[in-house]
Design a protein around this motif. Structure first.
Motif, PDB file in Angstrom:
ATOM      1  N   THR A   6       0.832  -1.190   0.000  1.00 20.00           N
ATOM      2  CA  THR A   6       0.000   0.000   0.000  1.00 20.00           C
ATOM      3  C   THR A   6       0.876   1.253   0.000  1.00 20.00           C
ATOM      4  O   THR A   6       0.632   2.187  -0.764  1.00 20.00           O
ATOM      5  CB  THR A   6      -0.935   0.021   1.234  1.00 20.00           C
ATOM      6  N   ASP A   8       3.943   1.468  -1.053  1.00 23.96           N
ATOM      7  CA  ASP A   8       4.597   1.491  -2.357  1.00 23.96           C
ATOM      8  C   ASP A   8       3.676   2.120  -3.403  1.00 23.96           C
ATOM      9  O   ASP A   8       4.106   2.965  -4.194  1.00 23.96           O
ATOM     10  CB  ASP A   8       4.988   0.067  -2.758  1.00 23.96           C
ATOM     11  N   GLN A   9       2.422   1.732  -3.412  1.00 23.53           N
ATOM     12  CA  GLN A   9       1.463   2.277  -4.380  1.00 23.53           C
ATOM     13  C   GLN A   9       1.212   3.770  -4.152  1.00 23.53           C
ATOM     14  O   GLN A   9       1.079   4.536  -5.109  1.00 23.53           O
ATOM     15  CB  GLN A   9       0.146   1.486  -4.332  1.00 23.53           C
ATOM     16  N   GLU A  10       1.164   4.182  -2.897  1.00 22.57           N
ATOM     17  CA  GLU A  10       0.986   5.599  -2.585  1.00 22.57           C
ATOM     18  C   GLU A  10       2.186   6.411  -3.057  1.00 22.57           C
ATOM     19  O   GLU A  10       2.021   7.512  -3.599  1.00 22.57           O
ATOM     20  CB  GLU A  10       0.769   5.802  -1.084  1.00 22.57           C
ATOM     21  N   LYS A  12       4.219   5.589  -5.507  1.00 19.88           N
ATOM     22  CA  LYS A  12       4.161   5.589  -6.967  1.00 19.88           C
ATOM     23  C   LYS A  12       3.184   6.651  -7.464  1.00 19.88           C
ATOM     24  O   LYS A  12       3.508   7.429  -8.371  1.00 19.88           O
ATOM     25  CB  LYS A  12       3.742   4.211  -7.474  1.00 19.88           C
ATOM     26  N   LYS A  13       2.022   6.710  -6.858  1.00 20.03           N
ATOM     27  CA  LYS A  13       1.003   7.693  -7.231  1.00 20.03           C
ATOM     28  C   LYS A  13       1.528   9.116  -7.011  1.00 20.03           C
ATOM     29  O   LYS A  13       1.357   9.989  -7.865  1.00 20.03           O
ATOM     30  CB  LYS A  13      -0.257   7.445  -6.398  1.00 20.03           C
ATOM     31  N   ASN A  14       2.176   9.330  -5.882  1.00 20.74           N
ATOM     32  CA  ASN A  14       2.733  10.643  -5.547  1.00 20.74           C
ATOM     33  C   ASN A  14       3.824  11.046  -6.535  1.00 20.74           C
ATOM     34  O   ASN A  14       3.861  12.183  -7.004  1.00 20.74           O
ATOM     35  CB  ASN A  14       3.271  10.612  -4.116  1.00 20.74           C
ATOM     36  N   LEU A  16       4.265   9.982  -9.653  1.00 23.74           N
ATOM     37  CA  LEU A  16       3.666  10.266 -10.960  1.00 23.74           C
ATOM     38  C   LEU A  16       2.996  11.636 -10.978  1.00 23.74           C
ATOM     39  O   LEU A  16       3.123  12.382 -11.960  1.00 23.74           O
ATOM     40  CB  LEU A  16       2.669   9.173 -11.332  1.00 23.74           C
ATOM     41  N   SER A  17       2.324  11.976  -9.902  1.00 22.00           N
ATOM     42  CA  SER A  17       1.693  13.293  -9.797  1.00 22.00           C
ATOM     43  C   SER A  17       2.738  14.402  -9.846  1.00 22.00           C
ATOM     44  O   SER A  17       2.581  15.401 -10.555  1.00 22.00           O
ATOM     45  CB  SER A  17       0.884  13.372  -8.498  1.00 22.00           C
ATOM     46  N   ARG A  18       3.825  14.212  -9.111  1.00 17.22           N
ATOM     47  CA  ARG A  18       4.906  15.209  -9.108  1.00 17.22           C
ATOM     48  C   ARG A  18       5.539  15.344 -10.486  1.00 17.22           C
ATOM     49  O   ARG A  18       5.856  16.445 -10.930  1.00 17.22           O
ATOM     50  CB  ARG A  18       5.971  14.825  -8.079  1.00 17.22           C
ATOM     51  N   LYS A  20       4.184  14.849 -13.412  1.00 13.45           N
ATOM     52  CA  LYS A  20       3.277  15.593 -14.298  1.00 13.45           C
ATOM     53  C   LYS A  20       3.350  17.089 -14.008  1.00 13.45           C
ATOM     54  O   LYS A  20       3.352  17.912 -14.922  1.00 13.45           O
ATOM     55  CB  LYS A  20       1.853  15.072 -14.151  1.00 13.45           C
ATOM     56  N   ARG A  63      10.942   4.261  -2.368  1.00 15.74           N
ATOM     57  CA  ARG A  63      10.262   3.162  -3.053  1.00 15.74           C
ATOM     58  C   ARG A  63      11.251   2.058  -3.394  1.00 15.74           C
ATOM     59  O   ARG A  63      10.936   0.867  -3.304  1.00 15.74           O
ATOM     60  CB  ARG A  63       9.576   3.691  -4.313  1.00 15.74           C
TER      61      ARG A  63
END
Length: 96
Positions: A6, A8-10, A12-14, A16-18, A20, A63
């Motif tokens: 969980t 790790d996924q958070e 990754k999401k963070n 990717l957002s950064r 962009k 990560r």
């Protein structure tokens, strides 16, 4: 304690957002250069991008530790070898 997957996924999401957001900032800098904006204003934006990349780098390294190093330990890898690999990755970023 948070589940590693969980977390790790958070991360990754963070990240990717950064990325962009950083991509948008870089495009903004390109536009500023094309428009002939003042160098001081451009340099302020370049510093902001550099800072954003450093923050993303920290998350990516975290990560790495959660996934690569921890997975190697779970699979019974030699701890020293796994740690040496992590240090090599880390110092590659520091030197670069």
């Amino acid at each position: 304690m948070t589940d590693t997957t969980t977390e790790d996924q958070e991360i990754k999401k963070n990240v990717l957002s950064r990325m962009k957001r950083i991509e948008g900032q870089v495009r903004g800098i390109q536009g500023m250069v094309e428009a002939g904006k003042e160098c001081e204003a451009i340099l302020v934006q370049v510093r902001a991008v550099r800072s954003a990349l450093q923050s993303a780098n920290k998350l990516i390294l975290k990560r790495y530790m959660l996934r690569c190093y921890a997975d190697a330990m779970k699979e019974g890898a030699d701890e020293k070898e796994a740690l040496d690999k992590f240090i090599k990755v880390l110092t590659g970023f520091i030197e670069g």
